[in-house]
Design a protein around this motif. Structure first.
Motif, PDB file in Angstrom:
ATOM      1  N   MET A   3      -6.220  -0.737  -8.052  1.00  0.00           N
ATOM      2  CA  MET A   3      -5.383   0.421  -8.340  1.00  0.00           C
ATOM      3  C   MET A   3      -5.153   1.237  -7.066  1.00  0.00           C
ATOM      4  SD  MET A   3      -4.375   0.245 -11.385  1.00  0.00           S
ATOM      5  CE  MET A   3      -3.701   1.897 -11.537  1.00  0.00           C
ATOM      6  N   THR A   4      -6.191   1.338  -6.218  1.00  0.00           N
ATOM      7  CA  THR A   4      -6.040   2.086  -4.974  1.00  0.00           C
ATOM      8  C   THR A   4      -4.996   1.436  -4.086  1.00  0.00           C
ATOM      9  OG1 THR A   4      -8.345   2.791  -5.070  1.00  0.00           O
ATOM     10  CG2 THR A   4      -7.256   2.923  -2.942  1.00  0.00           C
ATOM     11  N   CYS A   5      -5.065   0.109  -3.949  1.00  0.00           N
ATOM     12  CA  CYS A   5      -4.100  -0.600  -3.126  1.00  0.00           C
ATOM     13  C   CYS A   5      -2.699  -0.507  -3.704  1.00  0.00           C
ATOM     14  CB  CYS A   5      -4.518  -2.062  -2.988  1.00  0.00           C
ATOM     15  SG  CYS A   5      -5.914  -2.297  -1.854  1.00  0.00           S
ATOM     16  N   GLN A   6      -2.596  -0.516  -5.027  1.00  0.00           N
ATOM     17  CA  GLN A   6      -1.279  -0.370  -5.647  1.00  0.00           C
ATOM     18  C   GLN A   6      -0.650   0.959  -5.272  1.00  0.00           C
ATOM     19  OE1 GLN A   6      -1.482  -0.949  -9.860  1.00  0.00           O
ATOM     20  NE2 GLN A   6      -1.568  -3.183  -9.710  1.00  0.00           N
ATOM     21  N   ALA A   7      -1.455   2.041  -5.328  1.00  0.00           N
ATOM     22  CA  ALA A   7      -0.938   3.359  -4.965  1.00  0.00           C
ATOM     23  C   ALA A   7      -0.525   3.396  -3.505  1.00  0.00           C
ATOM     24  CB  ALA A   7      -1.995   4.424  -5.254  1.00  0.00           C
ATOM     25  N   GLU A  25      14.717 -11.130   4.601  1.00  0.00           N
ATOM     26  CA  GLU A  25      13.416 -11.488   4.048  1.00  0.00           C
ATOM     27  C   GLU A  25      12.312 -10.693   4.721  1.00  0.00           C
ATOM     28  OE1 GLU A  25      10.464 -15.305   4.153  1.00  0.00           O
ATOM     29  OE2 GLU A  25      12.544 -15.709   3.557  1.00  0.00           O
ATOM     30  N   ILE A  26      11.396 -10.182   3.904  1.00  0.00           N
ATOM     31  CA  ILE A  26      10.283  -9.376   4.386  1.00  0.00           C
ATOM     32  C   ILE A  26       9.050 -10.246   4.582  1.00  0.00           C
ATOM     33  CG2 ILE A  26       8.623  -7.626   3.620  1.00  0.00           C
ATOM     34  CD1 ILE A  26      11.109  -6.411   4.735  1.00  0.00           C
ATOM     35  N   VAL A  27       8.322 -10.004   5.676  1.00  0.00           N
ATOM     36  CA  VAL A  27       7.054 -10.672   5.933  1.00  0.00           C
ATOM     37  C   VAL A  27       5.931  -9.698   5.604  1.00  0.00           C
ATOM     38  CG1 VAL A  27       5.604 -11.788   7.678  1.00  0.00           C
ATOM     39  CG2 VAL A  27       8.097 -12.069   7.757  1.00  0.00           C
ATOM     40  N   LEU A  28       4.968 -10.144   4.809  1.00  0.00           N
ATOM     41  CA  LEU A  28       3.841  -9.289   4.434  1.00  0.00           C
ATOM     42  C   LEU A  28       2.795  -9.309   5.543  1.00  0.00           C
ATOM     43  CD1 LEU A  28       3.371 -10.250   0.668  1.00  0.00           C
ATOM     44  CD2 LEU A  28       5.055  -8.734   1.738  1.00  0.00           C
ATOM     45  N   MET A  29       2.290  -8.122   5.906  1.00  0.00           N
ATOM     46  CA  MET A  29       1.352  -7.995   7.018  1.00  0.00           C
ATOM     47  C   MET A  29       0.085  -7.264   6.558  1.00  0.00           C
ATOM     48  SD  MET A  29       3.189  -9.329   9.519  1.00  0.00           S
ATOM     49  CE  MET A  29       2.441  -8.788  11.062  1.00  0.00           C
ATOM     50  N   HIS A  30      -1.035  -7.623   7.183  1.00  0.00           N
ATOM     51  CA  HIS A  30      -2.295  -6.921   6.933  1.00  0.00           C
ATOM     52  C   HIS A  30      -3.045  -6.817   8.256  1.00  0.00           C
ATOM     53  CE1 HIS A  30      -5.931  -5.520   4.999  1.00  0.00           C
ATOM     54  NE2 HIS A  30      -6.620  -6.531   5.512  1.00  0.00           N
ATOM     55  N   ASN A  31      -3.308  -5.585   8.676  1.00  0.00           N
ATOM     56  CA  ASN A  31      -3.982  -5.350   9.970  1.00  0.00           C
ATOM     57  C   ASN A  31      -3.282  -6.045  11.125  1.00  0.00           C
ATOM     58  OD1 ASN A  31      -5.982  -3.683   8.935  1.00  0.00           O
ATOM     59  ND2 ASN A  31      -7.356  -5.386   8.490  1.00  0.00           N
ATOM     60  N   TYR A  51       9.148  -6.530  -4.537  1.00  0.00           N
ATOM     61  CA  TYR A  51       8.537  -5.252  -4.929  1.00  0.00           C
ATOM     62  C   TYR A  51       7.255  -5.480  -5.729  1.00  0.00           C
ATOM     63  CZ  TYR A  51       7.932  -0.891  -7.552  1.00  0.00           C
ATOM     64  OH  TYR A  51       7.408   0.232  -8.129  1.00  0.00           O
ATOM     65  N   GLN A  52       7.315  -6.364  -6.720  1.00  0.00           N
ATOM     66  CA  GLN A  52       6.168  -6.620  -7.581  1.00  0.00           C
ATOM     67  C   GLN A  52       5.018  -7.283  -6.809  1.00  0.00           C
ATOM     68  OE1 GLN A  52       5.475  -5.818 -10.748  1.00  0.00           O
ATOM     69  NE2 GLN A  52       7.362  -4.631 -10.865  1.00  0.00           N
ATOM     70  N   ALA A  53       5.365  -8.218  -5.919  1.00  0.00           N
ATOM     71  CA  ALA A  53       4.327  -8.925  -5.165  1.00  0.00           C
ATOM     72  C   ALA A  53       3.530  -7.968  -4.286  1.00  0.00           C
ATOM     73  CB  ALA A  53       4.963 -10.018  -4.308  1.00  0.00           C
ATOM     74  N   ILE A  54       4.223  -7.023  -3.660  1.00  0.00           N
ATOM     75  CA  ILE A  54       3.541  -6.051  -2.798  1.00  0.00           C
ATOM     76  C   ILE A  54       2.752  -5.049  -3.624  1.00  0.00           C
ATOM     77  CG2 ILE A  54       3.914  -4.173  -1.149  1.00  0.00           C
ATOM     78  CD1 ILE A  54       6.256  -5.768  -0.034  1.00  0.00           C
ATOM     79  N   LEU A  55       3.340  -4.596  -4.719  1.00  0.00           N
ATOM     80  CA  LEU A  55       2.683  -3.593  -5.558  1.00  0.00           C
ATOM     81  C   LEU A  55       1.368  -4.132  -6.126  1.00  0.00           C
ATOM     82  CD1 LEU A  55       3.383  -0.691  -6.480  1.00  0.00           C
ATOM     83  CD2 LEU A  55       4.190  -1.687  -8.624  1.00  0.00           C
ATOM     84  N   LYS A  56       1.337  -5.412  -6.462  1.00  0.00           N
ATOM     85  CA  LYS A  56       0.152  -6.005  -7.100  1.00  0.00           C
ATOM     86  C   LYS A  56      -0.796  -6.674  -6.105  1.00  0.00           C
ATOM     87  CE  LYS A  56       2.700  -6.954 -11.369  1.00  0.00           C
ATOM     88  NZ  LYS A  56       3.205  -8.012 -12.290  1.00  0.00           N
ATOM     89  N   HIS A  57      -0.453  -6.644  -4.833  1.00  0.00           N
ATOM     90  CA  HIS A  57      -1.286  -7.322  -3.840  1.00  0.00           C
ATOM     91  C   HIS A  57      -2.649  -6.632  -3.717  1.00  0.00           C
ATOM     92  CE1 HIS A  57      -2.380  -9.410  -0.144  1.00  0.00           C
ATOM     93  NE2 HIS A  57      -1.342 -10.210  -0.344  1.00  0.00           N
ATOM     94  N   PRO A  58      -3.728  -7.396  -3.616  1.00  0.00           N
ATOM     95  CA  PRO A  58      -5.067  -6.785  -3.549  1.00  0.00           C
ATOM     96  C   PRO A  58      -5.379  -6.111  -2.222  1.00  0.00           C
ATOM     97  CG  PRO A  58      -5.221  -9.170  -3.313  1.00  0.00           C
ATOM     98  CD  PRO A  58      -3.790  -8.870  -3.662  1.00  0.00           C
TER      99      PRO A  58
END
Length: 284
Positions: A3-7, A25-31, A51-58
């Motif tokens: 839930m924290t990551c979703q927010a 096309e958007i590339v998803l990034m982490h750190n 939108y949904q993939a990013i919102l629900k990503h852990p």
């Protein structure tokens, strides 16, 4: 945790959906690195699925776009640290409009203090591919090579460049999550970039086999050896190409971004350029 990551990801998801709706096309990034992407090939071109993939990503995500024919984008990075340099030169020559064009501001923070900033301007260029390089007509402006990832706002996580250093990004129009559209690159600017590419390729062919550090000029260098490597390469560039201090800084910024893993901050590169230039000036 989810839930924290979703927010935290909600603004990112909205921005990514807006970019997807523009056909990018958007590339998803982490750190600062590619994140695990749950989207299928079809979903990567769908705004709602993105939108949904990013919102629900852990994970807490950032987003990026990739330059080159697939996205149709070309990026110019500008170090605008004084009048007549960087974005000022593009605007003065009519190749950039602060009201119409997409401008991203990246700010480098060291121990909580701003240590400088630079800008990235995105243009639509269709199926063109571009090489990395500086533009003599626009001091402080560099073309990013095709296939490179460009981080775009909103910044969600710190992009670590050094132990106490990170970078945050926002649009100059800070109240937007994504641009309304991307401007087509002006024909005059395209011609200038192509001319600079030809000049750069010619210069590289002429310096093959000159010895010194030419063969390692663009080799990768990691933490612990970056400053020394830049200093040696600066000395080579001055001896062989007789660069001015401004030209030396432009070349070192390219080498820094292309070779240093991770890149040094702008202030460190500028100080190296000044120091080596002064040393060579004193000794002829």
């Amino acid at each position: 945790m989810q839930m924290t990551c979703q927010a935290q990801n909600e603004d990112v998801a909205l921005a990514a959906a807006s970019w997807s709706a523009m056909g990018v096309e958007i590339v998803l990034m982490h750190n600062g690195k590619r994140a695990v992407d749950p989207r299928t090939k079809t979903e990567r071109g769908d705004a709602y699925a993105t939108y949904q993939a990013i919102l629900k990503h852990p994970q807490k995500l950032g987003i990026a776009v990739k330059t080159g024919p697939k996205s149709g984008l070309v990026a110019l990075t500008a170090y605008t640290y004084e009048p007549g340099v960087g974005m000022h030169t593009l605007e003065d020559q009519g190749y950039f409009c602060p009201c119409c064009d997409t401008l991203i501001r990246h700010e480098i923070i060291v121990n909580g203090v701003s240590e400088g900033r630079f800008h990235t301007c995105l243009f639509y260029s269709g199926k063109d591919q571009f090489l990395e390089g500086g533009l003599d007509l626009f001091p402080g402006v560099f073309v990013r090579r095709s296939g490179e990832l460009i981080s775009i706002p909103p910044t969600v996580d710190k992009f670590v460049l050094d132990e106490q250093q990170h970078m945050r990004s926002c649009y100059e129009q800070q109240d937007v999550l994504a641009p309304a559209g991307i401007t087509i690159i002006p024909d005059g600017l395209r011609k200038i970039i192509r001319a600079a590419e030809r000049q750069s390729l010619t210069a590289k062919r002429q310096t093959q086999g000159n010895g010194g550090v030419r063969k390692e000029l663009y080799d990768t260098v990691t933490e612990g050896g970056r400053n020394n490597a830049l200093a040696r390469r600066a000395g080579f560039l001055i001896r062989v190409h007789k660069l001015t201090e401004e030209q030396l800084l432009e070349e070192l910024m390219i080498i820094n971004q292309r070779c240093c893993k991770p890149p040094l901050g702008f202030c460190e590169v500028r100080n190296t350029a000044r120091s080596i230039f002064k040393k060579h000036s004193r000794h002829g």
